[in-house]
Structures are given as structure tokens and as C-alpha cells.
Scaffold this motif. Structure first.
Motif, PDB file in Angstrom:
ATOM      1  N   LYS A 117       0.839  -1.200   0.000  1.00  0.00           N
ATOM      2  CA  LYS A 117       0.000   0.000   0.000  1.00  0.00           C
ATOM      3  C   LYS A 117       0.871   1.246   0.000  1.00  0.00           C
ATOM      4  CE  LYS A 117      -3.339  -2.087   3.251  1.00  0.00           C
ATOM      5  NZ  LYS A 117      -3.950  -1.876   4.587  1.00  0.00           N
ATOM      6  N   PRO A 118       0.508   2.272  -0.772  1.00  0.00           N
ATOM      7  CA  PRO A 118       1.126   3.585  -0.551  1.00  0.00           C
ATOM      8  C   PRO A 118       0.729   4.077   0.837  1.00  0.00           C
ATOM      9  CG  PRO A 118      -0.190   3.544  -2.574  1.00  0.00           C
ATOM     10  CD  PRO A 118      -0.529   2.308  -1.811  1.00  0.00           C
ATOM     11  N   ILE A 119       1.630   4.768   1.524  1.00  0.00           N
ATOM     12  CA  ILE A 119       1.264   5.183   2.887  1.00  0.00           C
ATOM     13  C   ILE A 119       0.268   6.339   2.869  1.00  0.00           C
ATOM     14  CG2 ILE A 119       3.429   4.372   3.887  1.00  0.00           C
ATOM     15  CD1 ILE A 119       4.265   7.332   4.105  1.00  0.00           C
ATOM     16  N   MET A 120       0.121   7.014   1.692  1.00  0.00           N
ATOM     17  CA  MET A 120      -0.862   8.094   1.585  1.00  0.00           C
ATOM     18  C   MET A 120      -1.737   7.832   0.374  1.00  0.00           C
ATOM     19  SD  MET A 120      -2.028  10.722   3.000  1.00  0.00           S
ATOM     20  CE  MET A 120      -3.106  12.103   2.643  1.00  0.00           C
ATOM     21  N   SER A 121      -2.952   7.347   0.628  1.00  0.00           N
ATOM     22  CA  SER A 121      -3.880   7.101  -0.468  1.00  0.00           C
ATOM     23  C   SER A 121      -5.267   6.924   0.121  1.00  0.00           C
ATOM     24  CB  SER A 121      -3.461   5.869  -1.280  1.00  0.00           C
ATOM     25  OG  SER A 121      -4.220   5.780  -2.474  1.00  0.00           O
ATOM     26  N   SER A 122      -6.213   6.484  -0.722  1.00  0.00           N
ATOM     27  CA  SER A 122      -7.566   6.193  -0.248  1.00  0.00           C
ATOM     28  C   SER A 122      -8.259   5.319  -1.266  1.00  0.00           C
ATOM     29  CB  SER A 122      -8.363   7.499  -0.038  1.00  0.00           C
ATOM     30  OG  SER A 122      -8.555   8.170  -1.272  1.00  0.00           O
ATOM     31  N   SER A 123      -9.336   4.651  -0.812  1.00  0.00           N
ATOM     32  CA  SER A 123     -10.188   3.835  -1.684  1.00  0.00           C
ATOM     33  C   SER A 123      -9.416   2.776  -2.450  1.00  0.00           C
ATOM     34  CB  SER A 123     -10.962   4.739  -2.670  1.00  0.00           C
ATOM     35  OG  SER A 123     -11.741   5.672  -1.972  1.00  0.00           O
ATOM     36  N   GLY A 124      -8.320   2.297  -1.878  1.00  0.00           N
ATOM     37  CA  GLY A 124      -7.581   1.216  -2.500  1.00  0.00           C
ATOM     38  C   GLY A 124      -6.685   1.617  -3.654  1.00  0.00           C
ATOM     39  N   HIS A 125      -6.596   2.917  -3.960  1.00  0.00           N
ATOM     40  CA  HIS A 125      -5.767   3.355  -5.082  1.00  0.00           C
ATOM     41  C   HIS A 125      -4.293   3.070  -4.780  1.00  0.00           C
ATOM     42  CE1 HIS A 125      -8.788   5.444  -7.558  1.00  0.00           C
ATOM     43  NE2 HIS A 125      -9.410   5.639  -6.402  1.00  0.00           N
ATOM     44  N   GLY A 126      -3.643   2.388  -5.704  1.00  0.00           N
ATOM     45  CA  GLY A 126      -2.224   2.060  -5.538  1.00  0.00           C
ATOM     46  C   GLY A 126      -1.959   0.819  -4.722  1.00  0.00           C
ATOM     47  N   GLN A 127      -3.005   0.147  -4.254  1.00  0.00           N
ATOM     48  CA  GLN A 127      -2.849  -1.044  -3.410  1.00  0.00           C
ATOM     49  C   GLN A 127      -2.886  -2.302  -4.267  1.00  0.00           C
ATOM     50  OE1 GLN A 127      -5.128  -1.139   0.258  1.00  0.00           O
ATOM     51  NE2 GLN A 127      -5.600  -3.292  -0.042  1.00  0.00           N
ATOM     52  N   SER A 128      -2.111  -3.294  -3.890  1.00  0.00           N
ATOM     53  CA  SER A 128      -2.128  -4.567  -4.618  1.00  0.00           C
ATOM     54  C   SER A 128      -1.672  -5.682  -3.693  1.00  0.00           C
ATOM     55  CB  SER A 128      -1.219  -4.504  -5.856  1.00  0.00           C
ATOM     56  OG  SER A 128       0.135  -4.358  -5.471  1.00  0.00           O
ATOM     57  N   VAL A 129      -1.816  -6.924  -4.179  1.00  0.00           N
ATOM     58  CA  VAL A 129      -1.365  -8.104  -3.454  1.00  0.00           C
ATOM     59  C   VAL A 129      -0.319  -8.807  -4.300  1.00  0.00           C
ATOM     60  CG1 VAL A 129      -2.035 -10.328  -2.480  1.00  0.00           C
ATOM     61  CG2 VAL A 129      -3.591  -8.381  -2.305  1.00  0.00           C
ATOM     62  N   ALA A 130       0.843  -9.072  -3.711  1.00  0.00           N
ATOM     63  CA  ALA A 130       1.889  -9.856  -4.370  1.00  0.00           C
ATOM     64  C   ALA A 130       1.799 -11.284  -3.842  1.00  0.00           C
ATOM     65  CB  ALA A 130       3.265  -9.260  -4.097  1.00  0.00           C
ATOM     66  N   ARG A 131       1.479 -12.214  -4.722  1.00  0.00           N
ATOM     67  CA  ARG A 131       1.302 -13.611  -4.323  1.00  0.00           C
ATOM     68  C   ARG A 131       2.471 -14.488  -4.759  1.00  0.00           C
ATOM     69  NH1 ARG A 131      -3.877 -14.149  -2.513  1.00  0.00           N
ATOM     70  NH2 ARG A 131      -5.332 -12.516  -3.162  1.00  0.00           N
ATOM     71  N   LYS A 132       3.197 -14.049  -5.795  1.00  0.00           N
ATOM     72  CA  LYS A 132       4.324 -14.832  -6.313  1.00  0.00           C
ATOM     73  C   LYS A 132       5.429 -13.884  -6.742  1.00  0.00           C
ATOM     74  CE  LYS A 132       1.837 -15.370 -10.738  1.00  0.00           C
ATOM     75  NZ  LYS A 132       0.694 -14.540 -10.344  1.00  0.00           N
ATOM     76  N   PRO A 133       6.660 -14.367  -6.903  1.00  0.00           N
ATOM     77  CA  PRO A 133       7.785 -13.477  -7.212  1.00  0.00           C
ATOM     78  C   PRO A 133       7.559 -12.580  -8.426  1.00  0.00           C
ATOM     79  CG  PRO A 133       8.605 -15.646  -6.601  1.00  0.00           C
ATOM     80  CD  PRO A 133       7.109 -15.767  -6.673  1.00  0.00           C
ATOM     81  N   GLU A 134       6.839 -13.089  -9.431  1.00  0.00           N
ATOM     82  CA  GLU A 134       6.603 -12.276 -10.631  1.00  0.00           C
ATOM     83  C   GLU A 134       5.743 -11.043 -10.348  1.00  0.00           C
ATOM     84  OE1 GLU A 134       5.108 -16.205 -11.535  1.00  0.00           O
ATOM     85  OE2 GLU A 134       6.801 -15.828 -10.185  1.00  0.00           O
ATOM     86  N   ASP A 135       5.027 -11.039  -9.224  1.00  0.00           N
ATOM     87  CA  ASP A 135       4.150  -9.911  -8.898  1.00  0.00           C
ATOM     88  C   ASP A 135       4.886  -8.743  -8.267  1.00  0.00           C
ATOM     89  OD1 ASP A 135       1.994 -11.440  -9.749  1.00  0.00           O
ATOM     90  OD2 ASP A 135       1.513 -12.159  -7.721  1.00  0.00           O
ATOM     91  N   ILE A 136       6.108  -8.959  -7.818  1.00  0.00           N
ATOM     92  CA  ILE A 136       6.781  -7.962  -6.976  1.00  0.00           C
ATOM     93  C   ILE A 136       6.991  -6.644  -7.724  1.00  0.00           C
ATOM     94  CG2 ILE A 136       8.918  -7.433  -5.738  1.00  0.00           C
ATOM     95  CD1 ILE A 136       9.083 -10.421  -5.024  1.00  0.00           C
ATOM     96  N   GLU A 137       7.562  -6.711  -8.922  1.00  0.00           N
ATOM     97  CA  GLU A 137       7.830  -5.472  -9.669  1.00  0.00           C
ATOM     98  C   GLU A 137       6.524  -4.787 -10.067  1.00  0.00           C
ATOM     99  OE1 GLU A 137      10.519  -3.897 -13.460  1.00  0.00           O
ATOM    100  OE2 GLU A 137      10.811  -5.908 -12.627  1.00  0.00           O
ATOM    101  N   ARG A 138       5.538  -5.586 -10.468  1.00  0.00           N
ATOM    102  CA  ARG A 138       4.235  -5.013 -10.839  1.00  0.00           C
ATOM    103  C   ARG A 138       3.612  -4.273  -9.650  1.00  0.00           C
ATOM    104  NH1 ARG A 138      -0.995  -6.481 -10.021  1.00  0.00           N
ATOM    105  NH2 ARG A 138      -0.263  -8.290  -8.832  1.00  0.00           N
ATOM    106  N   SER A 139       3.683  -4.863  -8.462  1.00  0.00           N
ATOM    107  CA  SER A 139       3.105  -4.228  -7.279  1.00  0.00           C
ATOM    108  C   SER A 139       3.804  -2.919  -6.943  1.00  0.00           C
ATOM    109  CB  SER A 139       3.187  -5.180  -6.079  1.00  0.00           C
ATOM    110  OG  SER A 139       2.308  -6.266  -6.231  1.00  0.00           O
ATOM    111  N   TRP A 140       5.123  -2.875  -7.141  1.00  0.00           N
ATOM    112  CA  TRP A 140       5.849  -1.622  -6.907  1.00  0.00           C
ATOM    113  C   TRP A 140       5.349  -0.529  -7.846  1.00  0.00           C
ATOM    114  CZ3 TRP A 140       8.666   1.059  -3.661  1.00  0.00           C
ATOM    115  CH2 TRP A 140       9.396   2.156  -4.119  1.00  0.00           C
ATOM    116  N   HIS A 141       5.194  -0.856  -9.123  1.00  0.00           N
ATOM    117  CA  HIS A 141       4.723   0.150 -10.094  1.00  0.00           C
ATOM    118  C   HIS A 141       3.306   0.615  -9.766  1.00  0.00           C
ATOM    119  CE1 HIS A 141       8.219   0.148 -12.640  1.00  0.00           C
ATOM    120  NE2 HIS A 141       8.140  -1.164 -12.856  1.00  0.00           N
ATOM    121  N   ILE A 142       2.450  -0.315  -9.353  1.00  0.00           N
ATOM    122  CA  ILE A 142       1.090   0.068  -8.972  1.00  0.00           C
ATOM    123  C   ILE A 142       1.114   1.051  -7.807  1.00  0.00           C
ATOM    124  CG2 ILE A 142      -1.061  -0.787  -7.939  1.00  0.00           C
ATOM    125  CD1 ILE A 142      -0.644  -3.357  -9.572  1.00  0.00           C
TER     126      ILE A 142
END
Length: 274
Positions: A33-58
Motif C-alpha cells: 500500500k502507498p502510505i498516503m492514499s484512499s479507496s484502495g488506489h495504488g494497493q495490490s497483493v503480491a502472491r508470487k515473485p513475478e508480482d513484486i515489480e508489478r506491485s511496486w509500479h502500482i
């Protein structure tokens, strides 16, 4: 950290390198999660190693405040989650009935009041809400989010303002969360909050890229007693946006939720080209 409240495991990160190290320490799956946001904007779930970079960009592109620091949170095993709307005013601290809710990608879709809880869990939730809001200080309403597992309560986060899941209070109480916030900020007392009975809300989320949204079939939406609709009048949608909410009351939370869902299914939303 100062109050010693029970939380999920977490780490903060300001750079991609720190972020990768935090994910490794917390482990997968984890919530970013971004530490400053709302309504889930910028939030994601990383479930596997391939998700890590994508979650950072989100997190860097989707947060309401732009790129910046993030928090990596470990998954918590819980039975349900609540928002405990907590009001600090000149007359002390007052609590609304606990609000249960369902979120999709960190964004609220349904909420209801009251969420059934044991008396031990409710008392513990109020203790934690009192600790965190006393430490923050000031007058107004705070949306304290908590995970509940049996009688155990785990602190999730706090919003120092009216909370999206708390929109159900527009039909469930004599003073909505917005009225409570205004009264407290004006230095007026909030001696008590009158709760009318089981109630539910269903968010109206519109998808597309438009500045023209039409809402139709309202006569069917409002056909049952105890149903209301609020259309927010937001000027446009880019991607997805909460554009309104349906509210319902009934004899039980289950009946109120079902009624809100029937009203939502009757609503027709037309997304027109710009």
C-alpha cells in the motif's frame, strides 16, 4: 509502535531495493500500500515473485499522493474485519455500532451495521480505537479499521475523517458520520448516537473513461420501503470510480444486505462517450 497495538507484520520502504528486501522479509503473499492514499488506489497483493515489480509500479503510479513510501503488510488470518467509527468531541469519546464490510482490491463495495461481535471483541476493539485516537488527538470522526479473530482484535489502520464503509450511517443513525464529524469539529457536544437498526450499503462503482454518466430505473431502485440512493455528482470517471451508494434498512443485517443488493441490481447505469 509507541502504543504497542497488535498488528500484522509490516515493513516500510522508500526505494525499489528497500521494497524488495521488505517483501523478502515479510514473505509472500503480502499486501502493498502507498502510505498516503484512499479507496484502495495504488494497493495490490503480491502472491508470487513475478508480482513484486508489478506491485511496486502500482504503488508508485496509483496512489492518491503520487509516488513515494510504501508499506508491505503480511497477511492476517481473521474471521472478519470492521470499521469502528470513533468520535472525539468536547463531550468525550463516542463509538458508532461496528460496521462490517467487504472490500475488493482495497476498495469498499458493501458495508452493514451492526457487525455481530462477541462482547469481549467489541470491548477490545473500543479499547484499541480509544488508544489510537487519543494518541492522535483532535476532534472529529476517525475510521478505525480492525481485524477480528474470535475475541482477538488486530489493528489495521486509521483514517482521521469520515470513512467510505461508514456511508451506511446515512440511513442507520440519527447523525451520519458526516454530521458527527461536523458537530465535533465545530466544538459541539456529541453526548450520544441514536442507532435506528440493521442497515446496509452497496457502493455504485462505475467503470470507463467518460464525463457523462446516466442513472436510470430509479423508480424500481426505490420500489421497496427502507431504500435510499445517493448520487454523488462527481464530474467524470477515469478507470473506475465510486459514483453513488444505495442504502437499505430491514429487520436484520442479512435482510438489509439482500434489499440493498436487489435495489442495486435494478439500477441501470449508462456510460456515454465524452
Amino acid at each position: 509502535e509507541e502504543l504497542g497495538l497488535p498488528t500484522s507484520r509490516y515493513k516500510f520502504a522508500s526505494t525499489f531495493e528497500e521494497f524488495k528486501a521488505a517483501v523478502e522479509e515479510i514473505g509472500l503473499p503480502c499486501v502493498i500500500k502507498p502510505i498516503m492514499s484512499s479507496s484502495g488506489h495504488g494497493q495490490s497483493v503480491a502472491r508470487k515473485p513475478e508480482d513484486i515489480e508489478r506491485s511496486w509500479h502500482i504503488s508508485q503510479e496509483g496512489g492518491r499522493a503520487g509516488a513515494g513510501r510504501v508499506i508491505v503488510e503480511g497477511f492476517v488470518d481473521f474471521d472478519y474485519e470492521i470499521t469502528l467509527l470513533t468520535v472525539r468531541s468536547c463531550s468525550g469519546t463516542t463509538y458508532c455500532e461496528p460496521v462490517g464490510h467487504i472490500q475488493v482490491d482495497g476498495d469498499y463495495r458493501y458495508s452493514w451495521q451492526p457487525q455481530p461481535m462477541t462482547s469481549n471483541a467489541l470491548n477490545r476493539a473500543r479499547e484499541i480505537a480509544r488508544k489510537i485516537t487519543d494518541a492522535l488527538g483532535g476532534y472529529g470522526i476517525f475510521g478505525v479499521e480492525l481485524f477480528i479473530k474470535g475475541d482477538d482484535v488486530i489493528f489495521s489502520e486509521v483514517s482521521p475523517r469520515p470513512h467510505d464503509t461508514g456511508m451506511v450511517t446515512m440511513i442507520s443513525q440519527d447523525l451520519s458520520e458526516f454530521g458527527l464529524h461536523a458537530r465535533a469539529l465545530l466544538g459541539l457536544p456529541v453526548p450520544a448516537i441514536r442507532f435506528y437498526g440493521p442497515s446496509a450499503s452497496r457502493a455504485i462503482v462505475v467503470e470507463g473513461d467518460t464525463d457523462k454518466v446516466e442513472f436510470e430505473n430509479l423508480e424500481q431502485v426505490l420500489a421497496e420501503p427502507g431504500v435510499q440512493i445517493r448520487i454523488f455528482g462527481k464530474p467524470e470517471v477515469k478507470g473506475h470510480r465510486r459514483m453513488g451508494v444505495i442504502l437499505a434498512t430491514d429487520e436484520s443485517v442479512e435482510a438489509a444486505r439482500a434489499k440493498a443488493e436487489r435495489a442495486y441490481n435494478a439500477l441501470k447505469v449508462n456510460v456515454l462517450p465524452r
